[in-house]
Design an enzyme around this catalytic site. Structure first.
Site: not given
Length: 329
Positions: A174, A230, A265
């Site tokens: 991330c 995502d 994600h």
């Protein structure tokens, strides 16, 4: 005040949740790499992977960087030297149990793994109960130049403490995935693996460049692992990065981006609802192969810790994460 890039990252981490909705939980850190960040949301105990410390030298060390002692979670095989090095860069939640476990997984593969607390000057993400607070009170204040300096200090420490020069890699998740791209343009490392790191964005004083802007400066090839679902890192931005890499440096041209169509994600984060065991395992296998391919190689064979939360007890890993430890962590 958040900028649009931070808002997009919030949407990736907490899709459909209003700012600040998550309340503080009882997962409080007592030391680096212990417990889970409250802001990360509900912990899914059934899928959490807990990797044994058996045979490892694991725990916190302090590394000086720019006059500041940086807490770093270190994991490596006991009694071994001349080890390949991997820097592990955390999500916005800092070096909590998940990141420490990833470091231990690398150590069982024969690596000297270092996961630094890159937010120590700005604050502790573990102290906040919502993603919105973490991002506005900590992440938005962290300059890229500081992160590069701290990672340099970790790399130098590793090479002076059992690491092998010319065999250094970096991986990150991330927020840390974006830093992987930047660091591979900044430092003489051999390879990087970026898990769903942001690729494009609006420049700012603290973040003057994004990965798409540094493709001509890349010194090491990067494997980018992204989720097709995502909500914060669009497929348009992924395609923009692919095109930029094709016109970049030799290392950029050697880089690769893999998209998992069914993953969102945080698909490697085994403690979160976003976890996708199948794609996480495939990404892990690709990451290890990428590091080996680019000379960040382990010097000794080791059993690979499972990624699906069903760990074999004969390898020293419990089948599920013990809930009593989770609640007391």
């Amino acid at each position: 005040m958040w900028n649009e890039d931070l808002k997009a990252q919030f949407q990736s981490l907490a899709p459909g949740r209003p700012d600040g909705e998550l309340s503080r939980r009882d997962f409080v850190r007592t030391a680096l790499g212990v417990g889970f960040a409250a802001a990360a949301g509900p912990v899914i105990a059934q899928t959490v992977v807990q990797t044994s410390v058996d045979g490892l030298l694991a725990g916190e060390v302090r590394i000086e960087s720019g006059g500041q002692k940086i807490p770093v979670y270190r994991a490596q095989p006991k009694g071994k030297t001349d080890l390949p090095v991997v820097l592990v860069v955390s999500e916005i939640f800092g070096v909590h149990e998940y990141i420490a476990d990833v470091a231990r997984r690398f150590a069982h593969q024969g690596y000297l793994a270092l996961a630094p607390d890159l937010f120590v000057r700005q604050g502790d993400p573990m102290a906040y109960g919502s993603i919105a607070e973490v991002m506005s009170k900590v992440i938005s204040k962290v300059p890229d130049v500081q992160v590069m300096q701290d990672l340099d200090a970790c790399r130098n420490w590793a090479l002076a403490n059992g690491g092998k020069a010319g065999h250094v890699g970096i991986t990150g998740f991330c927020w840390g995935g974006r830093m992987v791209w930047l660091y591979c343009a900044h430092a003489p490392v051999q390879a990087g693996v970026a898990w769903y790191g942001r690729l494009v964005g609006t420049p700012s004083d603290l973040a003057p460049k994004n990965p798409v802007d540094i493709v001509k400066e890349l010194k090491a090839p990067v494997l980018g692992l992204y989720g097709g679902k995502d909500q914060g890192i669009t497929q348009e931005s992924v395609e923009q990065m692919r095109k930029a890499l094709a016109d970049g440096s030799a290392a950029a041209k050697a880089s690769e981006i893999v998209v998992y169509p069914d993953a969102g994600h945080g698909f490697h984060a085994d403690y979160r609802p976003s976890y996708n065991a199948k794609d996480a395992q495939d990404g892990w296998n690709r990451a290890l192969a990428w590091l080996r391919q680019h000379q960040v190689v382990a010097v000794a064979a080791a059993d690979e810790p499972p990624q699906d939360g069903m760990c074999q007890t004969e390898r020293g890993f419990p089948q599920t994460f013990p809930v009593d430890k989770l609640l007391s962590g």
